[in-house]
Each structure stands twice: as structure tokens, then as C-alpha cells.
Design a protein around this motif. Structure first.
Motif, PDB file in Angstrom:
ATOM      1  N   THR A 192       0.842  -1.194   0.000  1.00 59.05           N
ATOM      2  CA  THR A 192       0.000   0.000   0.000  1.00 59.05           C
ATOM      3  C   THR A 192       0.876   1.242   0.000  1.00 59.05           C
ATOM      4  O   THR A 192       2.030   1.207   0.430  1.00 59.05           O
ATOM      5  N   ASN A 193       0.332   2.339  -0.469  1.00 57.99           N
ATOM      6  CA  ASN A 193       1.085   3.588  -0.578  1.00 57.99           C
ATOM      7  C   ASN A 193       0.995   4.448   0.668  1.00 57.99           C
ATOM      8  O   ASN A 193       1.281   5.639   0.607  1.00 57.99           O
ATOM      9  N   THR A 194       0.604   3.876   1.761  1.00 64.74           N
ATOM     10  CA  THR A 194       0.474   4.636   2.993  1.00 64.74           C
ATOM     11  C   THR A 194       1.270   3.968   4.103  1.00 64.74           C
ATOM     12  O   THR A 194       1.382   2.736   4.131  1.00 64.74           O
ATOM     13  N   GLN A 195       1.845   4.765   4.983  1.00 61.86           N
ATOM     14  CA  GLN A 195       2.639   4.218   6.076  1.00 61.86           C
ATOM     15  C   GLN A 195       1.780   3.867   7.288  1.00 61.86           C
ATOM     16  O   GLN A 195       1.949   2.835   7.907  1.00 61.86           O
ATOM     17  N   ASN A 196       0.854   4.739   7.630  1.00 62.78           N
ATOM     18  CA  ASN A 196       0.042   4.540   8.829  1.00 62.78           C
ATOM     19  C   ASN A 196      -1.239   3.804   8.473  1.00 62.78           C
ATOM     20  O   ASN A 196      -1.968   4.226   7.586  1.00 62.78           O
ATOM     21  N   ILE A 197      -1.497   2.716   9.200  1.00 57.56           N
ATOM     22  CA  ILE A 197      -2.711   1.942   8.973  1.00 57.56           C
ATOM     23  C   ILE A 197      -3.430   1.794  10.311  1.00 57.56           C
ATOM     24  O   ILE A 197      -2.849   1.327  11.293  1.00 57.56           O
ATOM     25  N   ALA A 198      -4.682   2.207  10.334  1.00 58.62           N
ATOM     26  CA  ALA A 198      -5.479   2.062  11.551  1.00 58.62           C
ATOM     27  C   ALA A 198      -6.011   0.640  11.627  1.00 58.62           C
ATOM     28  O   ALA A 198      -6.171  -0.039  10.610  1.00 58.62           O
ATOM     29  N   ILE A 199      -6.264   0.195  12.854  1.00 56.75           N
ATOM     30  CA  ILE A 199      -6.925  -1.085  13.065  1.00 56.75           C
ATOM     31  C   ILE A 199      -8.000  -0.863  14.103  1.00 56.75           C
ATOM     32  O   ILE A 199      -7.746  -0.283  15.160  1.00 56.75           O
ATOM     33  N   ILE A 200      -9.225  -1.270  13.767  1.00 55.22           N
ATOM     34  CA  ILE A 200     -10.351  -1.050  14.660  1.00 55.22           C
ATOM     35  C   ILE A 200     -10.951  -2.394  15.063  1.00 55.22           C
ATOM     36  O   ILE A 200     -11.206  -3.244  14.219  1.00 55.22           O
TER      37      ILE A 200
END
Length: 158
Positions: free
Chosen positions: A44-52
Motif C-alpha cells: 500500500t502507498n500509505t505508512q500509517n494503517i489504523a486497526i479497529i
């Protein structure tokens, strides 16, 4: 001697592979689930990934998967008010969120402009081992949001 968290986890998965980490889930099976999550998000092109989600196999496997993918995880509890969740997602520049089963209905009601990745939809595969995933990282492990005394949570990268 382990050099980082990923090496520690890799060694633990090998050492305890036949032991149970959860009811009916061995360390080896947990490793396979976590690495499948890592493979699903690593490009993915994003560093921060949330987890809910709440404390569950999916939540813990998701966190380990995020770590193995060299991403930074941002934990979000189901008990957080909607406004707090939106603030955290905006502040941490979240473009993708891993969603545990218990959070599916909640995340759909948030009307967010963020890609939701439902853990239950990730194909569990043992085609690539953790050792073959890039383990070099200079990124933060996670971003913790404090309750704050100003009514706005403050981001603390760890």
C-alpha cells in the motif's frame, strides 16, 4: 540475539510453533494469519494503517501483520466516540483501516473517505514466509493517542 521486534517475533513463532497462542490456534497458524495480513497490505502507498476492533485473534494478528509489513499501526477502540475516531484518522493521515469482524457495522456507519480492509476477507496463505518479507524498518511501530487535557487527543509516535 534479536535485533528488533520482528526478529523476536519470528524466533518466538519458530520456537513455540506447536504451542497454542489462542484456543485452537497454534503459534504457527497465528503466524500464517499475520503474514497473510502483512502480504495484503505491504504494497500500500500509505505508512500509517489504523486497526479497529476489540481484543481478539483478528486484532492481534492484524497488529502483527501491520508490523511485518513495515507499517505503523494506529489502534482504534470500538468504545471511542465517532468524533474522536474521525479526529485520530485525520491527524494520523490514515488512508486505510483494517477492520475486525466486531467493527464491520460500526465502520460502515462512519461515512469515512478511507479504504476499509476487512480482515475476514483476506486470503490466508502460507506461500511466503515472514523471513522473505522485508524486515528492515526505520518507521514508528505505532501511534498512541492520549486523552489529552485540551479535549483533543495528542498523537505520540512510538
Amino acid at each position: 540475539m534479536q535485533k528488533n521486534l520482528k526478529e523476536f517475533l519470528q524466533n518466538s513463532f519458530k520456537e513455540f510453533q506447536n504451542n497454542y497462542i489462542f484456543e485452537n490456534i497454534t503459534y504457527d497458524r497465528f503466524r500464517i494469519i499475520a503474514q497473510s495480513i502483512a502480504l495484503a497490505i505491504k504494497d500500500t502507498n500509505t505508512q500509517n494503517i489504523a486497526i479497529i476492533g476489540e481484543k481478539s485473534l483478528q486484532l492481534y494478528a492484524g497488529i502483527v501483520g501491520i508490523v511485518f509489513a513495515n507499517k505503523t499501526f494506529v489502534p482504534i477502540s470500538l468504545s471511542f466516540p465517532k468524533e474522536r475516531v474521525k479526529y485520530i484518522l485525520e491527524t494520523a493521515d490514515i488512508k486505510e483501516v483494517l477492520v475486525c469482524d466486531e467493527a464491520v457495522d460500526i465502520i460502515k456507519n462512519y461515512d469515512l473517505n478511507i479504504k476499509s480492509i476487512f480482515i475476514k476477507d483476506i486470503s490466508i496463505t502460507n506461500k511466503q514466509t515472514i523471513e522473505n518479507l522485508n524486515t528492515k524498518s526505520n518507521n514508528y511501530l505505532y501511534i498512541l493517542f492520549t486523552s489529552g487535557t485540551t479535549a483533543k487527543p495528542k498523537a505520540i509516535p512510538i
